[in-house]
Design an enzyme around this catalytic site. Structure first.
Site, PDB file in Angstrom:
ATOM      1  CD  GLU A 269       5.508   1.387 -12.111  1.00  0.00           C
ATOM      2  OE1 GLU A 269       4.913   0.936 -13.123  1.00  0.00           O
ATOM      3  OE2 GLU A 269       5.382   0.893 -10.977  1.00  0.00           O
TER       4      GLU A 269
ATOM      5  NE  ARG B  65      -1.421  -4.876  -8.208  1.00  0.00           N
ATOM      6  CZ  ARG B  65      -0.494  -3.929  -8.225  1.00  0.00           C
ATOM      7  NH1 ARG B  65      -0.287  -3.223  -9.314  1.00  0.00           N
ATOM      8  NH2 ARG B  65       0.227  -3.679  -7.155  1.00  0.00           N
TER       9      ARG B  65
HETATM   10 ZN   LIG Z   1       3.603  -3.580 -11.496  1.00  0.00          ZN
END
Ligand SMILES: [Zn+2]
Ligand SMILES: *[C@@H]1O[C@H](CO)[C@@H](O)[C@H](O)[C@H]1NC(C)=O
Ligand SMILES: *[C@@H]1O[C@H](CO)[C@@H](O)[C@H](O)[C@H]1NC(C)=O
Length: 444
Positions: free
Chosen positions: A407, A263
Site C-alpha cells: 500500500e 475500484r
Molecule cells: Zn488496491
C-alpha cells in the site's frame, strides 16, 4: 472495504408540467450518478460523477468500545472506508456524503469520538489532483507522451511501452497476455539483459484497483528506470523483470472518464444499477476464493465475482504467471494507500507460510532503504484486513518465494500528481535489495 447495497433513493414527487422540460434536460446527467457511492449525487456537465461537498474524515477510536461504536455508525450510514485498520490507535478514514455530515458530526460528539476533516471538498481535491500536462499539447510528435509529473490515460502508458519495445528491442519485449472485458490489451513488459535460461525474475504489477492511480504511475516509473537509466544496469544482472502496469485497464479508463473513485472492473454482473457493475479483481483468485473479506454481492466493493478466475483479467494474469512460476522468485503487487508492505496469508488471521520469516527479513531490509516515507512491514491481516481470494495469497500458493503486496503513500486515493516522483523515487530504492536477493537464486 465493505459496501452493501444502496438504500432506495428518495424520489421527488411526480413531475409537474412545468418541470418536465427541466427533467428532460438533466436526465442524461443523472445516469452516471448511480455509479457514485450513496449520498447526494450530482453529475458534472460532462457526465462524470461529482463529489462536490463530500468529505473525508480521519478518526482514531483509541478504545475498543469507541471502535465498536464507530463501526456501528459507519455501517448504519453505509459509509465507505478509505482506510481500515484493526488497531485502535491507528486512524481510519471515511468518506462522508454531504447529506449525512451534520447528523454524523452530532453522533460522534455525543459519544465523544473526535474526528478531523482531512478533505473538506472531495471534488475540489479531485479537480486539483491532476493538472493537465502540456507534454502532448507541446509536442504531439514526440515519440511518446509519458512523464511522471501527471497521471496519464491508458493510451499514453501503452504508447510508452510500445516506444520502449521499439527503441530497445534487445532488452524490452512487450507481451500481450490477453484482453480486458471491454477488449483492451493486457500488457506485460519483459525486461532482460541476460542470456542464461536460468535467470530468475521479479514480477511487479499495478492498477488492480482502478482508482489507485499512484500504482500504475509507479509501475511505469520502475520500467523507465530499469530500461532508460544506465546507472540501474546492475538491477538487470542475473535478474529478469516482468512488469504489468495496468491490470485493470477498463476500470482505469473509467476513473479518468466517469467516476474518479471507481475500484472494480467494468464487467456486467446482472444488476441493472450502475454501481453494481464490475468485480474486485483482488478477490477473484483461485485460492481460498469466496472466504471472509470478500462478498458475493455485486454491489460490494469487494465483490468476488461469480467464480474464481471468472474475469478475463485475472485469468490472463494467472495463466501468465503460472507459465513463469519457475522463473519468478519475487512478486510485488502495488496498491494504495497506507504505507504498508504486506505478507501472506491474507485469507486468515494468524496463519503464515512456513518461510514467513525469510520473507519478513527481506521486506524489512527493503523498507530500510526508504528515506522519505515510512512503511510498516508485516502480515496482511494484522496490518490491514482479511481478504480471501487475493492475488498475493494465490502467488504464494503456487510457490513463489517472496510475495508482497504494497500500500503506497500517502493517504487515500486522491494524491496530487506532484507526489508521483517523490513516492516513486523513494520506492525504487527497494529494488536494489530485491534484485540483489533474487540474483542469488536460480530459475528452476
Ligand atoms: Zn488496491
Ligand atoms: C506547461 O508549459 C509551460 C511552458 O512550457 C510551463 O511553464 C508549465 O509549467 C507547464 N505546465 C505543466 C503542468 O507542465
Ligand atoms: C547488459 O549486459 C552487458 C554484458 O553483461 C553489459 O555490458 C551492459 O552494460 C548491460 N546493459 C544494460 C543496459 O544493462
Amino acid at each position: 472495504m465493505s459496501i452493501v447495497p444502496v438504500a432506495a433513493e428518495k424520489h421527488s414527487s411526480p413531475p409537474k408540467m412545468s418541470t418536465l422540460v427541466f427533467i428532460f434536460a438533466v436526465s442524461f446527467l443523472t445516469i452516471a450518478c448511480h455509479a457514485a457511492p450513496r449520498g447526494q449525487c450530482k453529475a458534472n456537465r460532462d457526465n462524470t460523477v461529482s463529489y462536490t461537498g463530500f468529505q473525508v474524515w480521519t478518526i482514531t477510536p483509541h478504545s475498543k468500545a469507541k471502535q465498536s461504536t464507530l463501526m456501528k455508525i459507519i455501517r448504519h450510514y453505509n459509509l465507505e472506508m478509505w482506510k481500515e485498520t484493526n488497531e485502535i490507535h491507528e486512524p481510519v478514514n471515511i468518506m462522508v456524503p454531504p447529506r449525512y455530515q451534520k447528523e454524523i458530526r452530532l453522533r460522534l460528539e455525543e459519544v465523544k469520538i473526535p474526528y478531523d476533516v482531512e478533505i473538506s471538498d472531495l471534488q475540489k481535491a479531485i479537480s486539483n489532483e491532476n493538472p493537465r500536462t502540456n507534454a502532448s499539447a507541446a509536442n504531439p510528435k514526440a515519440a511518446h507522451q509519458m512523464d511522471w509529473t501527471s497521471y496519464h490515460r491508458l493510451d499514453d502508458i501503452y504508447g510508452y511501452l510500445t516506444y520502449l519495445a521499439d527503441r530497445y528491442p534487445c532488452r524490452v519485449q512487450l507481451l500481450n497476455v490477453g484482453s480486458s472485458y471491454e477488449g483492451r490489451p493486457l500488457y506485460v513488459v519483459h525486461i532482460t539483459n541476460s542470456t542464461s535460461p536460468n535467470t530468475p525474475a521479479i514480477w511487479v504489477d499495478g492498477g488492480f484497483h482502478a482508482r489507485e492511480w499512484i500504482s500504475p504511475a509507479l509501475a511505469t516509473y520502475i520500467i523507465q528506470q530499469l530500461v532508460e537509466e544506465p546507472s540501474n544496469a546492475k538491477l538487470l544482472v542475473n535478474v529478469n523483470w516482468y512488469i504489468m502496469p495496468v491490470v485493470n485497464p477498463d476500470g482505469y479508463e473509467y476513473t479518468h472518464l466517469k467516476n474518479r473513485l471507481w475500484r472494480k472492473t467494468r464487467s456486467p454482473t446482472g444488476s441493472s444499477s450502475a454501481k453494481c457493475q464490475g468485480v474486485d479483481l483482488n478477490r477473484n483468485f483461485d485460492f481460498k476464493w469466496g472466504g471472509p473479506g470478500s462478498s458475493s454481492n455485486p454491489c460490494s466493493q469487494v465483490y468476488k465475482g461469480p467464480s474464481a478466475f471468472s474475469e478475463p483479467e485475472t485469468l490472463a494474469y494467472s495463466n501468465f504467471i503460472s507459465s513463469k512460476s519457475n522463473e519468478i522468485k519475487l512478486y510485488l503487487s502495488l496498491h494504495s494507500s497506507g504505507q504498508l508492505i504486506m505478507l501472506p496469508w491474507g485469507y486468515e488471521r494468524n496463519t503464515f507460510p512456513s518461510d514467513y520469516d525469510e520473507m519478513l527479513t527481506l521486506a524489512k531490509n527493503a523498507a530500510c532503504k526508504f528515506r522519505k516515507f515510512t512503511y510498516k512491514v508485516g502480515n496482511k491481516v494484522d496490518l490491514l484486513y482479511q481478504a480471501s481470494g487475493n492475488s498475493a495469497d494465490w502467488a504464494k500458493s503456487i510457490g513463489i518465494k517472496y510475495v508482497y503486496s504494497v500500500e503506497l503513500p500517502i493517504n487515500g486515493f486522491i494524491l496530487p500528481a506532484s507526489n508521483i516522483l517523490p513516492v516513486s523515487q523513494d520506492f525504487f530504492r527497494a529494488m536494489d535489495v530485491f534484485a540483489a536477493e533474487v540474483s542469488t537464486l536460480s530459475a528452476v
